[in-house]
Design a protein around this motif. Structure first.
Motif, PDB file in Angstrom:
ATOM      1  N   ASP A  44       0.822  -1.212   0.000  1.00  0.00           N
ATOM      2  CA  ASP A  44       0.000   0.000   0.000  1.00  0.00           C
ATOM      3  C   ASP A  44       0.856   1.262   0.000  1.00  0.00           C
ATOM      4  N   THR A  45       1.982   1.237   0.700  1.00  0.00           N
ATOM      5  CA  THR A  45       2.894   2.384   0.724  1.00  0.00           C
ATOM      6  C   THR A  45       3.472   2.632  -0.661  1.00  0.00           C
ATOM      7  N   VAL A  46       3.894   1.564  -1.321  1.00  0.00           N
ATOM      8  CA  VAL A  46       4.439   1.691  -2.679  1.00  0.00           C
ATOM      9  C   VAL A  46       3.348   2.187  -3.632  1.00  0.00           C
ATOM     10  N   THR A  47       2.137   1.653  -3.505  1.00  0.00           N
ATOM     11  CA  THR A  47       1.017   2.106  -4.332  1.00  0.00           C
ATOM     12  C   THR A  47       0.766   3.595  -4.130  1.00  0.00           C
ATOM     13  N   GLY A  48       0.759   4.033  -2.879  1.00  0.00           N
ATOM     14  CA  GLY A  48       0.550   5.450  -2.572  1.00  0.00           C
ATOM     15  C   GLY A  48       1.641   6.337  -3.133  1.00  0.00           C
ATOM     16  N   PHE A  49       2.882   5.869  -3.032  1.00  0.00           N
ATOM     17  CA  PHE A  49       4.002   6.629  -3.586  1.00  0.00           C
ATOM     18  C   PHE A  49       3.804   6.845  -5.081  1.00  0.00           C
ATOM     19  N   TRP A  50       3.489   5.769  -5.808  1.00  0.00           N
ATOM     20  CA  TRP A  50       3.346   5.884  -7.257  1.00  0.00           C
ATOM     21  C   TRP A  50       2.128   6.721  -7.641  1.00  0.00           C
ATOM     22  N   ALA A  51       1.089   6.711  -6.832  1.00  0.00           N
ATOM     23  CA  ALA A  51      -0.062   7.595  -7.082  1.00  0.00           C
ATOM     24  C   ALA A  51       0.381   9.053  -6.950  1.00  0.00           C
ATOM     25  N   GLU A  52       1.228   9.331  -5.955  1.00  0.00           N
ATOM     26  CA  GLU A  52       1.761  10.689  -5.790  1.00  0.00           C
ATOM     27  C   GLU A  52       2.646  11.076  -6.973  1.00  0.00           C
ATOM     28  N   VAL A  53       3.463  10.146  -7.446  1.00  0.00           N
ATOM     29  CA  VAL A  53       4.309  10.416  -8.613  1.00  0.00           C
ATOM     30  C   VAL A  53       3.433  10.733  -9.820  1.00  0.00           C
ATOM     31  N   ALA A  54       2.380   9.949 -10.036  1.00  0.00           N
ATOM     32  CA  ALA A  54       1.485  10.172 -11.184  1.00  0.00           C
ATOM     33  C   ALA A  54       0.820  11.542 -11.088  1.00  0.00           C
ATOM     34  N   THR A  55       0.325  11.887  -9.903  1.00  0.00           N
ATOM     35  CA  THR A  55      -0.326  13.190  -9.719  1.00  0.00           C
ATOM     36  C   THR A  55       0.664  14.323  -9.966  1.00  0.00           C
ATOM     37  N   TRP A  56       1.860  14.190  -9.413  1.00  0.00           N
ATOM     38  CA  TRP A  56       2.904  15.203  -9.610  1.00  0.00           C
ATOM     39  C   TRP A  56       3.262  15.323 -11.094  1.00  0.00           C
ATOM     40  N   ARG A  57       3.448  14.170 -11.743  1.00  0.00           N
ATOM     41  CA  ARG A  57       3.865  14.149 -13.156  1.00  0.00           C
ATOM     42  C   ARG A  57       2.813  14.827 -14.027  1.00  0.00           C
ATOM     43  N   ALA A 107      10.079   8.533 -10.918  1.00  0.00           N
ATOM     44  CA  ALA A 107      10.217   8.461  -9.461  1.00  0.00           C
ATOM     45  C   ALA A 107      11.424   9.271  -8.994  1.00  0.00           C
ATOM     46  N   VAL A 108      12.518   9.191  -9.722  1.00  0.00           N
ATOM     47  CA  VAL A 108      13.717   9.958  -9.365  1.00  0.00           C
ATOM     48  C   VAL A 108      13.444  11.453  -9.467  1.00  0.00           C
ATOM     49  N   ARG A 109      12.827  11.874 -10.568  1.00  0.00           N
ATOM     50  CA  ARG A 109      12.504  13.307 -10.727  1.00  0.00           C
ATOM     51  C   ARG A 109      11.556  13.774  -9.624  1.00  0.00           C
ATOM     52  N   TYR A 110      10.579  12.946  -9.272  1.00  0.00           N
ATOM     53  CA  TYR A 110       9.641  13.287  -8.198  1.00  0.00           C
ATOM     54  C   TYR A 110      10.387  13.453  -6.873  1.00  0.00           C
ATOM     55  N   GLU A 111      11.236  12.479  -6.549  1.00  0.00           N
ATOM     56  CA  GLU A 111      11.970  12.552  -5.289  1.00  0.00           C
ATOM     57  C   GLU A 111      12.864  13.795  -5.240  1.00  0.00           C
ATOM     58  N   LYS A 112      13.483  14.137  -6.356  1.00  0.00           N
ATOM     59  CA  LYS A 112      14.333  15.333  -6.390  1.00  0.00           C
ATOM     60  C   LYS A 112      13.502  16.606  -6.253  1.00  0.00           C
ATOM     61  N   ALA A 113      12.346  16.657  -6.899  1.00  0.00           N
ATOM     62  CA  ALA A 113      11.514  17.866  -6.888  1.00  0.00           C
ATOM     63  C   ALA A 113      10.759  18.041  -5.570  1.00  0.00           C
ATOM     64  N   VAL A 114      10.237  16.949  -5.038  1.00  0.00           N
ATOM     65  CA  VAL A 114       9.347  17.015  -3.882  1.00  0.00           C
ATOM     66  C   VAL A 114      10.054  16.582  -2.598  1.00  0.00           C
ATOM     67  N   GLY A 115      11.056  15.722  -2.730  1.00  0.00           N
ATOM     68  CA  GLY A 115      11.789  15.251  -1.563  1.00  0.00           C
ATOM     69  C   GLY A 115      11.034  14.256  -0.717  1.00  0.00           C
ATOM     70  N   SER A 116      10.124  13.496  -1.331  1.00  0.00           N
ATOM     71  CA  SER A 116       9.308  12.538  -0.584  1.00  0.00           C
ATOM     72  C   SER A 116       9.474  11.118  -1.112  1.00  0.00           C
ATOM     73  N   PRO A 117      10.559  10.445  -0.741  1.00  0.00           N
ATOM     74  CA  PRO A 117      10.677   9.040  -1.144  1.00  0.00           C
ATOM     75  C   PRO A 117       9.827   8.151  -0.244  1.00  0.00           C
ATOM     76  N   ILE A 118       9.778   6.885  -0.590  1.00  0.00           N
ATOM     77  CA  ILE A 118       9.167   5.891   0.285  1.00  0.00           C
ATOM     78  C   ILE A 118      10.040   5.841   1.539  1.00  0.00           C
ATOM     79  N   PRO A 119       9.469   5.876   2.726  1.00  0.00           N
ATOM     80  CA  PRO A 119      10.298   5.826   3.939  1.00  0.00           C
ATOM     81  C   PRO A 119      11.267   4.639   3.914  1.00  0.00           C
ATOM     82  N   GLY A 120      12.543   4.922   4.094  1.00  0.00           N
ATOM     83  CA  GLY A 120      13.565   3.880   4.124  1.00  0.00           C
ATOM     84  C   GLY A 120      13.972   3.344   2.766  1.00  0.00           C
TER      85      GLY A 120
END
Length: 170
Positions: free
Chosen positions: A82-95, A138-151
């Motif tokens: 579910d955490t991974v699913t949520g992360f990718w939903a955030e990436v899609a919304t951001w993208r 995912a890399v661009r999202y993490e660089k832009a937003v700074g919100s990776p999957i915890p750990g």
């Protein structure tokens, strides 16, 4: 095992375990559940679950559905899923919010070479719209937003893929 071997093992295990005719999918997910108990194995387990998610997102007959996979998950794996699913939903919304068009997954899904298919299908996911997202997003999202999957960081994974990062925490 070096870090590229760990990433390759994750891809290979996920590619086989996601297939409908694999009789060991439940056993693989039991191992993932055990790995998630150990902080040193967390990144490896998340990588494996993400690869499984990416594969089943393609909605191909050869792979189990996301619902079929979810029914086989243990409690830790379900939370991670579910955490991974949520992360990718955030990436899609951001993208989508960046205004840059997403590409269709059609070309990706048409790859015939099995080794290339394994690499591309585990590193990308097909959205319900038929468009794709991949590790570069995912890399661009993490660089832009700074919100990776915890750990877990896709930036670190991308660096390992390119031979510039340290080993998976194992």
């Amino acid at each position: 095992m070096d870090d590229s071997d760990d990433l390759d093992v994750c891809r290979q295990v996920a590619f086989r375990a996601a297939q409908r005719d694999c009789g060991a999918t439940a056993e693989v997910l039991v191992v993932v559940e055990e790995l998630l108990k150990d902080e040193a194995e967390y990144e490896f387990a998340v990588t494996l679950l993400e690869n499984l998610q990416n594969l089943v997102s393609h909605d191909l007959d050869m792979f189990r559905s996301p619902d079929e996979m979810c029914r086989l998950l243990g409690p830790r794996s379900a939370i991670c899923w579910d955490t991974v699913t949520g992360f990718w939903a955030e990436v899609a919304t951001w993208r989508v919010g960046t205004g840059a068009p997403l590409e269709s997954a059609t070309t990706l899904l048409g790859v015939q070479n099995e080794s290339l298919r394994m690499l591309l299908w585990t590193a990308n996911r097909t959205l319900p719209t038929g468009e794709k997202l991949g590790i570069a997003d995912a890399v661009r999202y993490e660089k832009a937003v700074g919100s990776p999957i915890p750990g877990f960081s896709h930036i670190a994974v991308a660096l390992r893929i390119s031979g510039q990062g340290g080993p998976l925490t194992r």
